[in-house]
Motif scaffolding. Structure first.
Motif, PDB file in Angstrom:
ATOM      1  N   ALA A 389       0.806  -1.132   0.112  1.00 14.13           N
ATOM      2  CA  ALA A 389       0.177  -0.066  -0.008  1.00 14.13           C
ATOM      3  C   ALA A 389       0.613   1.438   0.079  1.00 14.13           C
ATOM      4  CB  ALA A 389      -0.889   0.033   1.091  1.00 14.13           C
ATOM      5  N   GLY A 390       0.394   2.262  -0.663  1.00 15.97           N
ATOM      6  CA  GLY A 390       0.895   3.486  -0.632  1.00 15.97           C
ATOM      7  C   GLY A 390       2.523   3.469  -1.512  1.00 15.97           C
ATOM      8  N   LYS A 391       2.513   2.719  -2.538  1.00 16.44           N
ATOM      9  CA  LYS A 391       3.702   2.955  -3.203  1.00 16.44           C
ATOM     10  C   LYS A 391       3.812   3.434  -4.507  1.00 16.44           C
ATOM     11  CE  LYS A 391       6.033  -0.279  -0.434  1.00 16.44           C
ATOM     12  NZ  LYS A 391       7.051   0.342   0.354  1.00 16.44           N
ATOM     13  N   HIS A 392       2.759   4.067  -4.730  1.00 20.52           N
ATOM     14  CA  HIS A 392       2.305   4.856  -5.866  1.00 20.52           C
ATOM     15  C   HIS A 392       2.425   4.104  -7.297  1.00 20.52           C
ATOM     16  CE1 HIS A 392       2.086   8.888  -3.906  1.00 20.52           C
ATOM     17  NE2 HIS A 392       3.099   8.362  -3.263  1.00 20.52           N
ATOM     18  N   LEU A 393       2.141   2.849  -6.983  1.00 21.79           N
ATOM     19  CA  LEU A 393       2.348   1.847  -8.117  1.00 21.79           C
ATOM     20  C   LEU A 393       1.122   2.244  -9.325  1.00 21.79           C
ATOM     21  CD1 LEU A 393       2.676  -1.401  -6.092  1.00 21.79           C
ATOM     22  CD2 LEU A 393       4.436  -0.104  -7.245  1.00 21.79           C
ATOM     23  N   ILE A 437      -3.111  -3.683  -1.748  1.00 26.64           N
ATOM     24  CA  ILE A 437      -2.553  -2.587  -2.695  1.00 26.64           C
ATOM     25  C   ILE A 437      -3.379  -1.388  -2.721  1.00 26.64           C
ATOM     26  CG2 ILE A 437      -1.360  -4.662  -4.104  1.00 26.64           C
ATOM     27  CD1 ILE A 437      -4.119  -4.725  -5.739  1.00 26.64           C
ATOM     28  N   SER A 438      -3.899  -1.154  -1.656  1.00 27.24           N
ATOM     29  CA  SER A 438      -4.766   0.156  -1.567  1.00 27.24           C
ATOM     30  C   SER A 438      -3.945   1.312  -1.676  1.00 27.24           C
ATOM     31  CB  SER A 438      -5.489   0.201  -0.244  1.00 27.24           C
ATOM     32  OG  SER A 438      -4.803   0.230   0.783  1.00 27.24           O
ATOM     33  N   GLU A 439      -4.497   2.542  -2.094  1.00 28.82           N
ATOM     34  CA  GLU A 439      -3.811   3.832  -2.089  1.00 28.82           C
ATOM     35  C   GLU A 439      -2.439   3.736  -3.177  1.00 28.82           C
ATOM     36  OE1 GLU A 439      -2.461   5.039   1.903  1.00 28.82           O
ATOM     37  OE2 GLU A 439      -4.581   4.699   2.904  1.00 28.82           O
ATOM     38  N   ASN A 440      -2.789   3.448  -4.185  1.00 32.57           N
ATOM     39  CA  ASN A 440      -1.856   3.198  -5.433  1.00 32.57           C
ATOM     40  C   ASN A 440      -2.619   4.064  -6.538  1.00 32.57           C
ATOM     41  OD1 ASN A 440       0.920   1.756  -4.597  1.00 32.57           O
ATOM     42  ND2 ASN A 440      -0.871   0.508  -3.855  1.00 32.57           N
ATOM     43  N   ALA A 441      -2.139   3.720  -7.816  1.00 30.83           N
ATOM     44  CA  ALA A 441      -2.733   4.184  -8.878  1.00 30.83           C
ATOM     45  C   ALA A 441      -2.955   3.149 -10.061  1.00 30.83           C
ATOM     46  CB  ALA A 441      -1.683   5.200  -9.606  1.00 30.83           C
ATOM     47  N   LEU A 442      -3.370   2.085  -9.386  1.00 31.06           N
ATOM     48  CA  LEU A 442      -3.574   0.873 -10.348  1.00 31.06           C
ATOM     49  C   LEU A 442      -4.854   1.323 -11.126  1.00 31.06           C
ATOM     50  CD1 LEU A 442      -2.563  -1.999  -7.984  1.00 31.06           C
ATOM     51  CD2 LEU A 442      -1.231  -1.112  -9.753  1.00 31.06           C
ATOM     52  N   SER A 443      -4.888   0.845 -12.384  1.00 33.76           N
ATOM     53  CA  SER A 443      -5.921   1.046 -13.075  1.00 33.76           C
ATOM     54  C   SER A 443      -6.386  -0.538 -13.544  1.00 33.76           C
ATOM     55  CB  SER A 443      -5.769   1.710 -14.634  1.00 33.76           C
ATOM     56  OG  SER A 443      -4.579   1.003 -15.153  1.00 33.76           O
ATOM     57  N   LEU A 468      -9.258   1.726 -10.400  1.00 35.89           N
ATOM     58  CA  LEU A 468      -9.821   0.789 -11.201  1.00 35.89           C
ATOM     59  C   LEU A 468     -11.262   1.216 -11.825  1.00 35.89           C
ATOM     60  CD1 LEU A 468      -9.667  -1.861  -8.407  1.00 35.89           C
ATOM     61  CD2 LEU A 468      -8.039  -1.580 -10.303  1.00 35.89           C
ATOM     62  N   ARG A 469     -11.364   0.565 -12.941  1.00 40.48           N
ATOM     63  CA  ARG A 469     -12.662   0.947 -13.667  1.00 40.48           C
ATOM     64  C   ARG A 469     -13.694  -0.223 -13.997  1.00 40.48           C
ATOM     65  NH1 ARG A 469     -10.422   5.649 -18.210  1.00 40.48           N
ATOM     66  NH2 ARG A 469      -9.542   6.949 -16.663  1.00 40.48           N
ATOM     67  N   GLN A 470     -13.001  -1.224 -14.221  1.00 40.19           N
ATOM     68  CA  GLN A 470     -13.588  -2.575 -14.456  1.00 40.19           C
ATOM     69  C   GLN A 470     -14.211  -3.180 -13.231  1.00 40.19           C
ATOM     70  OE1 GLN A 470     -14.775  -3.472 -17.530  1.00 40.19           O
ATOM     71  NE2 GLN A 470     -13.679  -1.615 -18.481  1.00 40.19           N
ATOM     72  N   PRO A 471     -15.219  -3.923 -13.274  1.00 36.15           N
ATOM     73  CA  PRO A 471     -15.629  -4.644 -12.139  1.00 36.15           C
ATOM     74  C   PRO A 471     -14.896  -5.622 -11.646  1.00 36.15           C
ATOM     75  CG  PRO A 471     -17.769  -4.138 -13.415  1.00 36.15           C
ATOM     76  CD  PRO A 471     -16.278  -3.688 -14.163  1.00 36.15           C
ATOM     77  N   PRO A 472     -14.460  -5.858 -10.625  1.00 38.97           N
ATOM     78  CA  PRO A 472     -13.220  -7.001 -10.110  1.00 38.97           C
ATOM     79  C   PRO A 472     -13.959  -8.213 -10.105  1.00 38.97           C
ATOM     80  CG  PRO A 472     -14.069  -5.818  -8.161  1.00 38.97           C
ATOM     81  CD  PRO A 472     -14.944  -5.339  -9.282  1.00 38.97           C
ATOM     82  N   LEU A 473     -15.163  -8.521 -10.085  1.00 39.19           N
ATOM     83  CA  LEU A 473     -15.737  -9.884  -9.719  1.00 39.19           C
ATOM     84  C   LEU A 473     -15.412 -10.896 -10.893  1.00 39.19           C
ATOM     85  CD1 LEU A 473     -19.195  -9.059  -8.247  1.00 39.19           C
ATOM     86  CD2 LEU A 473     -16.949  -9.613  -7.142  1.00 39.19           C
ATOM     87  N   LEU A 474     -15.309 -10.513 -12.326  1.00 38.63           N
ATOM     88  CA  LEU A 474     -15.095 -11.542 -13.150  1.00 38.63           C
ATOM     89  C   LEU A 474     -13.530 -11.795 -13.373  1.00 38.63           C
ATOM     90  CD1 LEU A 474     -17.397 -10.223 -15.892  1.00 38.63           C
ATOM     91  CD2 LEU A 474     -17.713 -12.164 -14.794  1.00 38.63           C
ATOM     92  N   SER A 487     -13.336  -0.273  -2.578  1.00 39.19           N
ATOM     93  CA  SER A 487     -13.899   0.845  -2.491  1.00 39.19           C
ATOM     94  C   SER A 487     -13.210   2.049  -3.045  1.00 39.19           C
ATOM     95  CB  SER A 487     -14.225   0.958  -0.704  1.00 39.19           C
ATOM     96  OG  SER A 487     -13.105   0.920  -0.164  1.00 39.19           O
ATOM     97  N   ARG A 488     -13.858   3.215  -3.202  1.00 42.19           N
ATOM     98  CA  ARG A 488     -13.297   4.432  -3.529  1.00 42.19           C
ATOM     99  C   ARG A 488     -12.293   4.315  -4.728  1.00 42.19           C
ATOM    100  NH1 ARG A 488     -11.702   8.026   1.370  1.00 42.19           N
ATOM    101  NH2 ARG A 488     -11.725   9.512  -0.034  1.00 42.19           N
ATOM    102  N   ASN A 489     -12.850   3.886  -5.722  1.00 37.96           N
ATOM    103  CA  ASN A 489     -12.325   3.770  -7.372  1.00 37.96           C
ATOM    104  C   ASN A 489     -13.016   4.383  -8.295  1.00 37.96           C
ATOM    105  OD1 ASN A 489      -9.774   1.545  -7.139  1.00 37.96           O
ATOM    106  ND2 ASN A 489     -11.036   0.864  -5.707  1.00 37.96           N
ATOM    107  N   GLU A 490     -12.885   3.985  -9.471  1.00 37.71           N
ATOM    108  CA  GLU A 490     -13.728   4.598 -10.604  1.00 37.71           C
ATOM    109  C   GLU A 490     -14.306   3.482 -11.261  1.00 37.71           C
ATOM    110  OE1 GLU A 490     -10.943   6.819 -12.713  1.00 37.71           O
ATOM    111  OE2 GLU A 490     -10.137   8.046 -11.139  1.00 37.71           O
TER     112      GLU A 490
END
Length: 868
Positions: A389-393, A437-443, A468-474, A487-490
């Motif tokens: 977390a918080g690695k600006h990945l 992996i929270s508080e990063n810039a993962l798409s 994140l923009r796509q639903p993560p379940l699939l 939570s708190r994504n796009e």
């Protein structure tokens, strides 16, 4: 130390001669004796706040003559805690060897000018010494043999010239407080194990801290510099109101959480980024700029830079996710407008983000080395957690091979259990159970193959505060996660809206899902395929219109949070079978569907912030049951009856399974001669194979009554198979031969009309013994008028006309069950009738009437016994 025969008499005489304001009177002395007796029983003596001028040592080192009546000397508990603070003592006894087991001594807030020289020698087990708020000029020396002292508190005294104090020889000391001793200019050598040092408001000009310090409070001194380079465990540093000048460069302090260097004369300040630092105070200095490294302190929450010479702020402050307070008053800022500063911290951060791009943290390749990652998982403070977390990945940094190497490195610890000590074993044996992996810039989320390569112990994935923009379940369908925090994504809805496969690992294991703070406009279809889902959080999205259908497939759903959306209808959410908590706050509901009253398990309903007026949201969730009953009253009667019928069918199926298990789970039938029958005999086991479960149906009330009458009338106990199995074999009591007979058809239950009014509850009858005489059985079928006569029960014959036959044991059990059935229904109707709907009240009244009729019918059969 010599013991006197009556040590308490001296204290009593002194108390009687002194005035009321100085010492205790006779009444208080009586309470003192009670305190001393309690101390001899518990090992803790509390004499605080008694205005004592002299401490009677003999009172807590009793001899056999000091004991009260009923006390025994060998039952005295050794004294371990002694508190004589808040008194008027000017000196302490010089000999303390009689209580050498003492561990805590509190003498604070007295008038002591010195402590006994041999105090630490006489008390080798002493761990805490509190001597604050006195007039001490020196402290007792540490004996050559050492001591067990861990905490020494001596603030607000008159201590001076401590250079010769050999406190460094106390190798067990962890906390030392010498604050508000303004005459101390130089500290003695401190013990190496010291963890907390408080020397505020002294006159120190030089300070040499020890290596293992965690707390250093040195404010209000005359320090011009402090070397904290080797303090790798330092968590709290307070150097306010000293004489720090020029430039201050703090070295790397990985454990530092709070830093206070305000009210000095610093012009330049540099800090290496610390991952744990949360509070920084650099106020009232002459700083012209703040270091850029503050932008890499990702856990920073409060920054006080008021009353300095700052002309601009580092733009990296705008990227700190947890920063909540910035104090900038008294600075000639030019790069930030005044109106932005007045709007608060979030406005300042947003303004700084517009001035510069987000700085990406430079991470070396060593941070993602497989061995380094495995050591993070082994860390006892974060056991089993792979924390990135918080690695600006911007992308997942680990490929499948690296994940496999991490798993292999952890699997090598399995053989350590046999020969490694407990402390080391607890820190070495670990598996990857959670990934953060929270508080990063993962798409995009990591591939499922990479997560599976980390091992089969992975159960939690935290990917909050990303892009994140796509639903993560699939994408995670094949990963057996139990907790997923996205939570708190796009995240937005997928155009295809593909459902989740039924047999995937995620559908069978996921129990908690958090997708709050995203951009969903409708419920994804993949959510309805999660069979084990128990908690769903979809708050702060963009859900609007109807909630959709398919909630009946979530058989384990208990908590559903849909707050802060724009929902106008609820779909079929009422079909969730075990839903207990439903949060619909701050939506656009103009009406509450009455079908919501069919949620039998719902216990908490939240509706505040909606335009509906049918239900007062202030009374929720306390009055949820009353609101649900009111909603059920609005439904048509046929809808409620169908719902109740479905519930009764499900309950009857469960009861049938239980009764089948109780009836047919028995030992094998006997192979010897047939059992004896008669009064008090045990019925034989059923002959032949048990019936098929699918053919079994629970008997009706009339059938139960008929079976009770047959048991009393027949002299042989026979097993009757399930309907449709033909004939039954039974033992004959005359010759032991098996006879064959046809099974009697069950009497048809009479159909009753709905009740127009409720009759008063009939009191439960208690029959001491049935009245002799002939009686007539009630009508068994509404179509036939013939009356059947009861056969005599299998009891011993009555002797004489005056003796009355007693009720058979099986009849007593049956009658008791009928009485309990009537009492329970009547009590439920009386207590809960006000909170139940009309349909439920009608059903309860109907069941109560049937139970009463069954009881009356059986009582008549008992009273219809023929004379013998």
């Amino acid at each position: 130390m010599s013991r006197r025969p009556h040590p308490s008499q001296r204290f009593m005489a002194h108390a009687q001669d002194a005035s009321r304001n100085d010492v205790l009177q006779t009444e208080t002395s009586k309470s003192l004796r009670q305190v001393l007796r309690a101390a001899r029983a518990t090992g803790a003596l509390a004499l605080a706040g008694r205005r004592l001028r002299e401490l009677p040592v003999e009172s807590y080192a009793p001899t056999p003559d000091d004991l009260d009546e009923g006390e025994k000397f060998w039952e005295i508990v050794e004294l371990k805690s002694f508190d004589c603070s808040h008194n008027k003592l000017d000196e302490l006894p010089s000999d303390w060897r009689a209580i050498s087991t003492l561990r805590q001594l509190r003498v604070a807030r007295n008038s002591l000018s010195m402590l006994p020289e041999a105090l630490l020698s006489d008390l080798p087990a002493l761990e805490l010494l509190d001597a604050g708020d006195n007039r001490l000029r020196s402290l007792p020396p540490v004996p050559a043999a050492g001591c067990a002292l861990k905490t020494l508190l001596a603030p607000r005294n008159a201590l001076e010239k401590l250079e010769r104090w050999n406190i460094c020889e106390c190798l067990t000391l962890e906390t030392l407080s010498l604050s508000d001793n303004e005459l101390i200019k130089v500290l003695p050598s401190l013990p190496k194990p010291l963890r907390a040092l408080d020397v505020e408001n002294c006159s120190l000009q030089h300070l040499q801290p020890t290596q293992f310090l965690e707390t250093l409070a040195a404010a209000r001194n005359k320090l011009k510099g402090v070397d904290v380079g080797g303090l790798q465990k330092l968590k709290y540093l307070d150097l306010r109101q000293n004489e720090l000048q020029g430039s201050l460069q703090l070295p790397s302090l990985p454990a530092l959480a709070e830093l206070f260097i305000g009210h000095n004369q610093l012009q330049h300040f540099d800090l290496k980024p610390s991952p744990l630092i949360a509070t920084i105070d650099v106020s009232s200095n002459s700083l012209q700029k703040l270091p850029e490294s503050l932008g890499r302190c990702i856990n920073l929450r409060a920054l006080d830079a008021s009353n300095n010479d700052l002309a601009e702020l580092p733009c990296s402050l705008g990227t700190l996710p947890k920063l909540q307070r910035i104090a900038l008053d008294g600075n000639p800022l030019r790069s930030v407008r005044r109106d932005v500063i007045e709007r608060g911290c979030e406005a300042i951060k947003a303004f700084l983000r517009t001035r510069a791009a987000t700085p990406a943290e430079k991470t070396s390749d060593d941070d993602f080395d497989p061995l380094a990652l495995a050591n993070r998982v082994r860390d006892p403070d974060a056991r089993g957690v792979l924390n990135l977390a918080g690695k600006h990945l911007r992308h997942w940094p680990l490929d499948r091979d690296v994940c496999a190497k991490v798993r292999e490195s952890l699997e090598q610890d399995e053989g350590l259990d046999a020969y490694v000590d407990d402390a080391q074993k607890a820190s070495r044996t670990a598996r990857v159970k959670s990934i953060d992996i929270s508080e990063n810039a993962l798409s995009e989320l990591p591939e499922a193959s990479c997560l599976l390569a980390l091992g089969d112990s992975l159960r939690e994935l935290k990917c909050a505060r990303n892009r994140l923009r796509q639903p993560p379940l699939l994408s995670l369908a094949n990963v057996p996660l139990k907790v997923l925090d996205a939570s708190r994504n796009e995240i937005t809805n997928d155009d295809a809206d593909t459902p989740l496969p039924d047999a995937c690992a995620l559908a069978r294991n996921l129990s908690e899902l958090d997708m709050s703070g995203n951009r969903l406009i409708r419920i994804p279809r993949s959510l309805f395929g999660l069979q084990a889902l128990r908690s769903v959080t979809l708050a702060r999205n963009e859900l609007s219109g109807d909630l959709g259908r398919g909630w009946a497939s979530l058989l384990a759903l208990e908590t559903l949070n849909l707050a802060d959306n724009r929902l106008g209808a609820l779909g079929d959410v009422h079909k969730a079978p075990v839903l207990r908590t439903l949060d619909l706050g701050n939506n656009c509901l103009r009406s509450v569907p009455p079908e919501l009253g069919l949620c039998d398990c719902l216990r908490s309903l939240i509706l505040h912030g909606n335009p509906q007026r049918a239900i007062r949201a202030e009374t929720l969730p306390k009055d949820t049951l009353k609101v649900l009953a009111r909603l059920r009253d609005r439904l048509p009667m046929d809808v409620v009856e169908r719902h109740m019928k479905r519930e009764e069918d499900l309950q009857s199926i469960e009861d049938s399974h239980e009764s089948f298990d109780e009836r047919y789970t028995s030992p094998p039938p006997p192979t010897g001669p047939p059992p004896k029958t008669g009064y008090g005999s045990t019925p034989p086991p059923p002959d032949g194979p048990p019936p098929v479960l699918s053919d079994y149906a629970p008997p009706s009330a009339a059938a139960r009554l008929s079976s009770a009458v047959d048991n009393r009338a027949c002299r042989a106990m026979a097993w009757s198979p399930a309907p449709g199995q033909g004939r039954a074999m039974a033992w004959s009591p005359q010759d032991g031969q098996t006879i064959e007979r046809k099974k009697k058809p069950l009497p048809r239950e009479k159909k009753r009309k709905p009740f127009e009014s409720v009759r008063a509850p009939r009191p439960v009858l208690s029959l001491p013994s049935p009245v002799l005489g002939k009686g007539v059985l009630p009508r068994q079928s509404p179509r036939t008028e013939e009356k059947k006569e009861l056969k005599p029960s299998n009891r011993p014959p009555a002797i004489g006309r005056s003796s009355k036959p007693s009720i058979a044991p099986e009849d007593t059990i049956t009658l008791k069950g009928l009485n309990e059935r009537v009492s329970s229904l009547d009590a439920r109707l009386t207590e809960d009738g006000a909170s139940l709907s009309q349909a439920k009240v009608y059903a309860l009244k109907k069941q109560l009437a049937r139970a009463k009729a069954d009881r009356i019918r059986f009582e008549r059969q008992l009273a219809a016994e023929p004379d013998t």
